[in-house]
Scaffold this active site. Structure first.
Site, PDB file in Angstrom:
ATOM      1  CG  ASP A  62      -3.080   4.177   4.234  1.00  0.00           C
ATOM      2  OD1 ASP A  62      -4.103   4.009   4.926  1.00  0.00           O
ATOM      3  OD2 ASP A  62      -2.815   3.480   3.229  1.00  0.00           O
TER       4      ASP A  62
ATOM      5  CD1 TRP B  48      -2.187  -2.104   1.988  1.00  0.00           C
ATOM      6  CD2 TRP B  48      -2.977  -1.287   0.052  1.00  0.00           C
ATOM      7  NE1 TRP B  48      -3.209  -2.917   1.567  1.00  0.00           N
ATOM      8  CE2 TRP B  48      -3.713  -2.447   0.389  1.00  0.00           C
ATOM      9  CE3 TRP B  48      -3.286  -0.601  -1.121  1.00  0.00           C
ATOM     10  CZ2 TRP B  48      -4.746  -2.937  -0.412  1.00  0.00           C
ATOM     11  CZ3 TRP B  48      -4.314  -1.083  -1.928  1.00  0.00           C
ATOM     12  CH2 TRP B  48      -5.025  -2.229  -1.561  1.00  0.00           C
TER      13      TRP B  48
ATOM     14  CE  LYS C 196      -8.679  -2.950   4.207  1.00  0.00           C
ATOM     15  NZ  LYS C 196      -7.526  -2.172   3.775  1.00  0.00           N
TER      16      LYS C 196
HETATM   17  C1  LIG Z   1      -6.966  -1.725   2.370  1.00  0.00           C
HETATM   18  C2  LIG Z   1      -5.921  -0.701   2.399  1.00  0.00           C
HETATM   19  C3  LIG Z   1      -5.803   0.281   1.395  1.00  0.00           C
HETATM   20  C4  LIG Z   1      -6.699   0.311   0.185  1.00  0.00           C
HETATM   21  O1  LIG Z   1      -7.985   0.676   0.539  1.00  0.00           O
HETATM   22  P1  LIG Z   1      -9.132   0.862  -0.571  1.00  0.00           P
HETATM   23  O2  LIG Z   1     -10.225   1.510   0.225  1.00  0.00           O
HETATM   24  O3  LIG Z   1      -9.475  -0.500  -1.058  1.00  0.00           O
HETATM   25  O4  LIG Z   1      -8.624   1.728  -1.649  1.00  0.00           O
HETATM   26  C5  LIG Z   1      -4.828   1.231   1.531  1.00  0.00           C
HETATM   27  N1  LIG Z   1      -3.993   1.232   2.579  1.00  0.00           N
HETATM   28  C6  LIG Z   1      -4.061   0.310   3.563  1.00  0.00           C
HETATM   29  C7  LIG Z   1      -3.110   0.371   4.716  1.00  0.00           C
HETATM   30  C8  LIG Z   1      -5.032  -0.696   3.501  1.00  0.00           C
HETATM   31  O5  LIG Z   1      -5.102  -1.603   4.476  1.00  0.00           O
END
Ligand SMILES: *Cc1c(COP(=O)(O)O)cnc(C)c1O
Length: 357
Positions: A167, A100, A191
């Site tokens: 993030d 990511w 998540k």
């Molecule tokens: C799942 C995830 C993403 C991507 O998320 P989307 O909403 O599917 O674009 C980005 N960064 C992290 C750390 C993730 O766990």
């Protein structure tokens, strides 16, 4: 319904009360006689839900007045681009701790001098790089606090001499965060903060408006700040479920209480991985994630992987297959995962060990 234990990495398990309240609102949103799926986002009943959701974020994470909370479409992946649009002028650094992080960096590279300040790619992202110097001539430093695929986590808020962007898709609301240290915190809700289809951004208003490039309207955080995340139709259903999830977080005692529970759950599972001769953890011990627990079969037992998966599935374990880039197993034990779920997985691992002796 069959008794199952859901360890999905995302979309994640949601608390039972959230599902019940959502089921009810699908039939009748707040006594309006209209489903939440059909409610106009211009009604006062809906605006009250948006307001409640924003206030809950602020309350639960102790967000200072300098920051605003936004609800956006496009997921965390779209926010990789929001970051570039709103903050990238000449040069930016990214801590490369996984897939990511790399994808976030890729978006910035398309616009100029963006680079990995440190990387753990040499050991398949099984640790968090440390001891790197943060230069002061960069527009921002981007970090990924929890690496969902590799099961590593930065559990503390770092000091940073330049705007810090994080993030936090997969560890938001799992622990207290010092929001004042960040220019921006963002993530997909699915998540830990709700269902798929809505992303959050917690943005320091003073850090915006510093890039000279034109910012497309929808990718400008200021557009959404000005309109309270209602510039266009917001992800109504996603925000509704997110709000229910935040109400649940509050009812559980907030992020401090959840952090204690999360520590307890992770401890039980990691202890079993370390004790059980059939399994071994993949992440460096000091960087182990409290949210995504990654492990593989120990040396000499690799051939048992599929058999254990089937064994666990028979006992109701859902979603424990590891991501293809790590292999083995991954148990995502987000906020809504209970001690009982974790114990069931541990029991299953112990039972399997006995069977093999
Ligand atoms: C799942 C995830 C993403 C991507 O998320 P989307 O909403 O599917 O674009 C980005 N960064 C992290 C750390 C993730 O766990």
């Amino acid at each position: 319904m069959k008794k199952v234990h859901v360890f999905n990495a995302g979309p994640c398990l949601l608390p039972e009360t959230v599902l019940e309240n959502t089921a009810q609102a699908i039939k009748d949103f707040k006594g309006t006689g209209v489903s939440v799926l059909s409610i106009s986002h211009r009604t006062k009943e809906w605006e009250a839900t948006m307001d409640e959701c924003r206030s809950l974020w602020k309350e639960l994470l102790n967000i200072p007045d300098t920051h605003e909370v936004l609800f956006l479409g496009g997921g965390a992946s779209m926010e990789f681009l929001y970051v570039v649009m709103n903050y990238f002028e000449k040069k930016a650094a990214y801590l490369e701790t996984g897939v990511w992080a790399k994808k976030a960096l890729k978006e910035a590279k398309g616009f100029g001098d963006a680079y990995a300040i440190a990387s753990s790619a040499d050991k398949n992202y099984s640790y968090i790089p440390k001891g790197f110097e943060i230069p002061t001539d960069i527009d921002y430093l981007h970090i990924t606090t929890n690496n969902t695929i590799y099961g590593t986590e930065m559990k503390e808020d770092i000091d940073c001499p330049v705007p810090l962007i994080a993030d936090m898709s997969s560890d938001i609301l799992s622990r207290p965060v010092d929001v004042s240290k960040y220019a921006l915190i963002y993530g997909g809700a699915q998540k830990n903060a709700g269902p798929a289809g809505v992303a959050f951004a917690i943005v320091n208003k003073d850090t915006l408006g510093k890039v000279s490039r034109y910012i497309p309207t929808m990718l400008d955080y200021r557009t959404h700040i000005d309109k309270g995340s209602m510039f266009n139709t917001p992800p109504v259903f996603g925000v509704f479920v997110m709000n229910e999830t935040l109400k649940w977080v509050k009812s559980m005692g907030g992020v401090e209480a959840l952090q204690k529970m999360n520590q307890k759950k992770a401890e039980i599972l990691y202890n079993e991985i370390d004790r059980n001769s059939l399994f071994v953890g993949t992440a460096a011990k000091e960087d182990r994630s409290l949210m995504n627990v990654c492990f593989v079969m120990s040396e000499g037992n690799e051939g048992l992987q599929d058999e254990f998966l089937a064994f666990a599935k028979e006992r109701g374990m859902i979603g424990i297959k590891g991501h293809r880039s790590v292999g083995g197993f991954r148990a995502s034990i987000y906020n809504a995962c209970t001690l009982e779920d974790v114990q069931a997985l541990v029991d299953c691992m112990q039972e399997y060990e006995k069977l093999k002796k």
